[in-house]
Design an enzyme around this catalytic site. Structure first.
Site, short mmCIF file in Angstrom:
data_model
loop_
_atom_site.label_atom_id
_atom_site.label_comp_id
_atom_site.label_asym_id
_atom_site.label_seq_id
_atom_site.Cartn_x
_atom_site.Cartn_y
_atom_site.Cartn_z
N ASP A 131 -3.30 4.40 -7.84
CA ASP A 131 -3.86 4.62 -6.51
C ASP A 131 -2.99 5.21 -5.48
O ASP A 131 -1.78 4.41 -5.61
CB ASP A 131 -4.54 3.31 -6.17
CG ASP A 131 -5.57 3.47 -4.79
OD1 ASP A 131 -5.78 4.70 -4.74
OD2 ASP A 131 -5.70 2.57 -4.21
N HIS A 138 -4.65 6.52 7.86
CA HIS A 138 -4.93 5.28 7.11
C HIS A 138 -3.72 4.50 7.15
O HIS A 138 -3.76 3.30 7.54
CB HIS A 138 -5.60 5.59 5.81
CG HIS A 138 -5.58 4.16 4.97
ND1 HIS A 138 -6.51 3.20 5.21
CD2 HIS A 138 -4.73 3.64 3.98
CE1 HIS A 138 -6.39 2.27 4.28
NE2 HIS A 138 -5.45 2.53 3.67
N GLU A 204 -13.04 1.00 0.14
CA GLU A 204 -11.92 1.92 0.61
C GLU A 204 -12.70 3.39 -0.07
O GLU A 204 -13.04 3.62 -1.40
CB GLU A 204 -10.77 1.87 0.01
CG GLU A 204 -9.89 0.80 0.71
CD GLU A 204 -8.56 0.53 0.16
OE1 GLU A 204 -7.77 0.10 1.01
OE2 GLU A 204 -8.34 0.90 -0.81
N GLU A 206 -12.37 6.84 -1.33
CA GLU A 206 -11.41 7.66 -1.86
C GLU A 206 -12.00 8.92 -2.56
O GLU A 206 -13.19 8.52 -3.22
CB GLU A 206 -10.39 6.80 -2.72
CG GLU A 206 -9.73 5.60 -1.96
CD GLU A 206 -8.52 5.12 -2.82
OE1 GLU A 206 -8.07 5.77 -3.57
OE2 GLU A 206 -8.30 3.96 -2.50
N ASP A 238 -12.62 2.10 -3.84
CA ASP A 238 -11.66 1.03 -4.21
C ASP A 238 -11.69 -0.27 -3.29
O ASP A 238 -11.15 -0.69 -2.52
CB ASP A 238 -10.20 1.69 -3.93
CG ASP A 238 -8.94 0.83 -4.41
OD1 ASP A 238 -9.19 -0.15 -5.31
OD2 ASP A 238 -7.93 0.87 -3.97
N ARG A 242 -9.39 -8.19 1.24
CA ARG A 242 -8.37 -7.94 2.57
C ARG A 242 -7.62 -9.48 2.71
O ARG A 242 -6.49 -9.38 2.89
CB ARG A 242 -8.83 -7.66 3.79
CG ARG A 242 -9.52 -6.13 3.74
CD ARG A 242 -8.77 -5.26 3.55
NE ARG A 242 -9.39 -3.93 3.49
CZ ARG A 242 -8.74 -2.77 2.88
NH1 ARG A 242 -7.64 -2.70 2.07
NH2 ARG A 242 -9.12 -1.52 2.81
N GLN A 245 -5.67 -9.98 -0.22
CA GLN A 245 -4.35 -8.93 -0.44
C GLN A 245 -3.14 -9.51 0.61
O GLN A 245 -2.12 -9.16 0.31
CB GLN A 245 -5.23 -7.51 0.20
CG GLN A 245 -4.16 -6.19 0.19
CD GLN A 245 -4.84 -5.04 0.81
OE1 GLN A 245 -5.77 -5.00 0.74
NE2 GLN A 245 -4.01 -3.90 1.07
N LYS A 258 -7.37 -5.97 -5.51
CA LYS A 258 -7.93 -4.71 -5.70
C LYS A 258 -8.13 -4.49 -7.39
O LYS A 258 -8.71 -3.49 -7.66
CB LYS A 258 -7.09 -3.56 -5.33
CG LYS A 258 -6.97 -3.39 -3.91
CD LYS A 258 -5.85 -2.48 -3.46
CE LYS A 258 -5.74 -2.58 -2.07
NZ LYS A 258 -6.70 -1.39 -1.32
N THR A 262 -13.57 -1.17 -9.39
CA THR A 262 -13.48 0.14 -8.66
C THR A 262 -14.57 1.29 -9.48
O THR A 262 -14.57 1.25 -10.06
CB THR A 262 -12.01 0.99 -9.01
OG1 THR A 262 -11.05 -0.17 -8.89
CG2 THR A 262 -11.76 2.27 -8.57
N GLU A 373 -10.31 -0.71 8.81
CA GLU A 373 -10.20 0.07 10.26
C GLU A 373 -11.31 0.29 11.01
O GLU A 373 -11.19 0.30 12.18
CB GLU A 373 -9.67 1.44 9.70
CG GLU A 373 -8.43 1.52 8.80
CD GLU A 373 -8.35 2.74 7.84
OE1 GLU A 373 -8.95 2.81 6.73
OE2 GLU A 373 -7.59 3.57 8.38
O1 LIG Z 1 -0.90 -0.47 4.33
C1 LIG Z 1 -1.21 -1.61 3.68
O2 LIG Z 1 -0.68 -2.58 3.95
C2 LIG Z 1 -2.26 -1.66 2.75
C3 LIG Z 1 -2.88 -0.20 2.43
C4 LIG Z 1 -3.98 -0.42 1.32
O3 LIG Z 1 -4.74 -1.50 0.94
C5 LIG Z 1 -4.43 0.64 0.57
C6 LIG Z 1 -4.54 1.14 -0.59
O4 LIG Z 1 -4.80 0.52 -1.41
C7 LIG Z 1 -3.82 2.63 -0.84
C8 LIG Z 1 -4.91 3.49 -0.18
O5 LIG Z 1 -6.23 3.42 -0.63
O6 LIG Z 1 -4.54 4.09 0.85
CA LIG Z 2 -7.07 2.06 -2.25
MG LIG Z 3 -9.52 -1.13 -7.01
#
Ligand SMILES: O=C(O)/C=C/C(=O)CC(=O)CC(=O)O
Ligand SMILES: [Ca+2]
Ligand SMILES: [Mg+2]
Length: 426
Positions: A131, A138, A204, A206, A238, A242, A245, A258, A262, A373
């Protein structure tokens, strides 16, 4: 006439807003109740053309028997000449002025299946899933929320198409429900972590490209040759937890947040079908290092939308509300740059590898490709058509992604990728 000619017409009726006119011809894997064997098909209007039937009838020859098959991998492994010859032949067989299939009622009955009767399966056997993180908007948004709004973009971002190695085993075809994960979280104010259901479940938006033919270990793919390795693209969700994460991903990146699911769309749109929609991407400044340098337009004018259909749990209706409209042309790093960077170390890639674009966000607040976002980490909940509000996803919610390139009087589209959220395991 080429297979992309806007003037081409099929004897199959295709509505102007259909995603699957004769100019598209995406590949997928399907079965039916009458014939549960998985095989390769091409979408045309509201029908699926069974390529295994055509192959058996001697009307289609990719160079090897590859269509009575439960994945596109054997076909993709034949390489770009075979992909192009096959698409041209399928286009010819579907034309309004080609009699072979049009005038053979028996063959038509065997080879054309109503899409409503087709069960779609994962189109590729995915050995590796990567990914990327290639939307500047973003990366800036998440950097502002999770790190430092004054230095939102990390210093490497304008030099490297950043990515991580994801989890291939949990990639599922659109329509498969997604179970809310359990895991460890720790609120910034909490003293210790706790365990339980994710409370900030997100999507997400994508796209992903599929490697048709890979490279040998130790032999990088030069950026100028990268596109010849790419078979086509899918839409991808995806799913992201959060709260898991934020606690787990320092310093090695996302893990359980993640890897629980997916979703990809069942139809793979070929790079050849997307070619008429090529357009300039953002200017790259500073200029990338030589191994990433490219000339000419590298973006694609691909309109994308996300809709949310709330579940019954909160007494809401079941109307879909479109909560994001954006475009793939905003992406900063191209697919060729992603693949060149991925392999520059000598890392090999293989037929069927899936490479996510990264979340696709545009410059407008309603063009952000995640709830993180769109609601600014839950601080500004969205109001849906039925009056319900959402900060993050609730059990029963259905997330539906769609996307298409608009031609003059026709669309080259991806169909839909959807997924409904199931409650966490108790
Ligand atoms: O910028 C961050 O801390 C986290 C970003 C993501 O979770 C995004 C990721 O999985 C990559 C993407 O989809 O752009
Ligand atoms: Ca992603
Ligand atoms: Mg995923």
């Amino acid at each position: 006439m080429t297979a992309n000619d806007p003037a081409l017409r099929s004897f199959v009726e295709v509505a102007p807003d259909s995603h699957f006119p004769i100019q598209n011809l995406p590949f997928g894997v399907f079965s039916t109740a009458a014939d549960p064997a998985r095989r390769v098909g091409v979408a045309i209007g509201d029908l699926v053309l069974d390529l295994a039937v055509l192959e058996r009838a001697g009307l289609l020859d990719a160079g090897a028997p590859v269509f009575a098959c439960d994945s596109l991998n054997p076909f993709m492994a034949l390489g770009r000449d075979a992909w192009r010859r096959t698409r041209a032949r399928v286009s010819e067989l579907l034309r309004h002025d080609t009699a072979t299939l049009r005038d053979d009622a028996g063959l038509r009955a065997r080879a054309l299946v109503p899409m409503a009767e087709a069960v779609m399966h994962l189109p590729v056997r995915i050995g590796g899933y990567t990914d990327f993180y290639s939307s500047r908007e973003h990366a800036t948004n998440v950097g502002s929320m999770f790190r430092d709004p004054k230095n939102a973009l990390l210093p490497n971002w304008l030099h490297i198409p950043i990515g991580y190695n994801g989890r291939a085993s949990s990639v599922v075809v659109g329509g498969t429900p997604i179970r809310r994960p359990n895991g460890q979280t720790k609120a910034p104010t909490a003293e210790a972590p706790s365990f339980g259901p994710c409370r900030k479940l997100d999507f997400e938006l994508e796209t992903a490209f599929i490697v048709g033919r890979g490279n040998a270990l130790g032999e990088p793919i030069p950026v100028g040759e990268a596109e010849a390795h790419i078979f086509g693209m899918v839409l991808m969700n995806d799913w992201s937890a959060r709260d898991l994460q934020q606690w787990e991903y320092v310093p090695l990146g996302p893990f359980n947040a993640k890897s629980f699911g997916t979703s990809i769309s069942p139809w793979v749109v070929t790079m050849e079908a997307l070619e008429p929609f090529r357009t300039a991407g953002p200017v790259q400044d500073p200029q990338p290092l030589p191994y990433l340098r490219q000339d000419g337009p590298q973006g694609f004018d691909l309109h994308l939308e996300v809709a949310l259909k709330p579940g019954g749990g909160d007494g809401g209706g079941d109307d879909e509300t479109t909560i994001c409209r954006t475009n793939f042309r905003h992406m900063y790093w191209s697919m060729a740059q992603q693949l060149a960077h991925h392999t520059v170390s000598g890392c090999d890639t293989r037929t069927g590898d899936l490479m996510g674009s990264g979340t696709i966000s545009g410059p407008e607040p309603d063009s952000f490709g995640s709830l993180l976002e769109l609601t600014w980490n839950g601080q500004k909940p969205l109001t849906l058509a039925g009056g319900q509000t959402r900060a993050f996803l609730e059990d029963g919610d259905d997330v539906v992604m769609t996307g298409w390139c608009q031609g003059n009087g026709y669309r080259v589209g991806f169909g839909r990728v959807s997924g409904q959220v199931l409650p966490a395991r108790g």
